[in-house]
Design an enzyme around this catalytic site. Sequence first.
Site, PDB file in Angstrom:
ATOM      1  N   CYS A   1      30.725  62.300  36.858  1.00  0.00           N
ATOM      2  CA  CYS A   1      29.883  61.274  37.467  1.00  0.00           C
ATOM      3  C   CYS A   1      29.216  60.498  36.334  1.00  0.00           C
ATOM      4  CB  CYS A   1      28.840  61.926  38.368  1.00  0.00           C
ATOM      5  SG  CYS A   1      27.817  60.709  39.206  1.00  0.00           S
ATOM      6  N   LEU A   2      29.791  59.346  36.022  1.00  0.00           N
ATOM      7  CA  LEU A   2      29.302  58.519  34.925  1.00  0.00           C
ATOM      8  C   LEU A   2      29.440  57.065  35.351  1.00  0.00           C
ATOM      9  CD1 LEU A   2      28.311  58.625  31.945  1.00  0.00           C
ATOM     10  CD2 LEU A   2      30.704  58.494  31.258  1.00  0.00           C
TER      11      LEU A   2
END
Length: 147
Positions: free
Chosen positions: A85-86
Amino acid sequence: MASKRIQKELKDLQKDPPTSCSAGPVGEDMFHWQATIMGPSDSPYAGGVFLVTIHFPPDYPFKPPKVAFRTKVFHPNINSNGSICLDILKDQWSPALTISKVLLSICSLLTDPNPDDPLVPEIAHMYKTDRHKYENTARTWTQRYAM
């Protein structure tokens, strides 16, 4: 367009590799790379070697690459499938970004997790409420899976 851009990024990476990361194509397929990220020394991942796969879409760099951890990692922003999750791999992607910048962002995510945008809420909760337990667990996983 995509393959030319990927070739250029590979050349730049070989000339000036980002600190504690390396990356390159798997075999002859320029659209499928493997990267290695060394666990940052100021994190519970220190000493670990993390394998990451990178898949470039045909319309790269207008779409972000798909990047995933192959090494198990205990982290609020990385799930058991290796998904990360970036923001820059999703809605904050820009064609001006490079794989080198993506790898550096992943390194800093290891040092500074973002528990407010977690992929694994339980780990984020532990990070916020019991940092000591989080760091010990992350260290144990690093020793078990990344060394």
